[in-house]
Scaffold this motif. Structure first.
Motif, PDB file in Angstrom:
ATOM      1  N   THR A  66       0.828  -1.204   0.000  1.00 38.79           N
ATOM      2  CA  THR A  66       0.000   0.000   0.000  1.00 38.79           C
ATOM      3  C   THR A  66       0.861   1.253   0.000  1.00 38.79           C
ATOM      4  O   THR A  66       0.598   2.208  -0.739  1.00 38.79           O
ATOM      5  CB  THR A  66      -0.932   0.002   1.230  1.00 38.79           C
ATOM      6  N   ASN A  70       1.099   4.001  -3.044  1.00 37.31           N
ATOM      7  CA  ASN A  70       0.810   5.426  -2.805  1.00 37.31           C
ATOM      8  C   ASN A  70       1.971   6.296  -3.227  1.00 37.31           C
ATOM      9  O   ASN A  70       1.771   7.413  -3.688  1.00 37.31           O
ATOM     10  CB  ASN A  70       0.465   5.671  -1.341  1.00 37.31           C
ATOM     11  N   LYS A  73       1.807   6.780  -7.057  1.00 33.18           N
ATOM     12  CA  LYS A  73       0.750   7.653  -7.567  1.00 33.18           C
ATOM     13  C   LYS A  73       1.171   9.100  -7.601  1.00 33.18           C
ATOM     14  O   LYS A  73       0.781   9.837  -8.471  1.00 33.18           O
ATOM     15  CB  LYS A  73      -0.501   7.502  -6.710  1.00 33.18           C
ATOM     16  N   LYS A  74       1.952   9.529  -6.613  1.00 34.98           N
ATOM     17  CA  LYS A  74       2.347  10.918  -6.527  1.00 34.98           C
ATOM     18  C   LYS A  74       3.515  11.137  -7.407  1.00 34.98           C
ATOM     19  O   LYS A  74       3.799  11.764  -8.210  1.00 34.98           O
ATOM     20  CB  LYS A  74       2.715  11.292  -5.089  1.00 34.98           C
TER      21      LYS A  74
END
Length: 74
Positions: A66, A70, A73-74
């Protein structure tokens, strides 16, 4: 050349430098954090133990996945 032109040139150069420096530092930090993630599995295990949870390998793998997704994604 008039003094006001020099003042304008200095102000424009300062603004361009600030914007370029901000985006350059941002790209550098994104690259650094991608190569050196802030948490590894052992640190996550210790954190969960301190919070009173018994970390299973499945839960650790899930949390690491996870966190990595994350970061992507950024």
């Amino acid at each position: 050349m008039a003094t006001w032109i020099w003042i304008l040139i200095v102000i424009v150069a300062l603004v361009i430098g600030l914007i370029g420096g901000f985006y350059g530092a941002r790209k550098y930090m994104e690259k650094y954090l991608k190569e050196n993630p802030p948490f590894n599995e052992d640190q996550l295990r210790q954190l969960m133990l301190q919070m009173g949870q018994k970390p299973s390998q499945k839960k650790l793998n899930q949390m690491m996945h996870t966190m990595q997704s994350n970061m992507g994604k950024k």
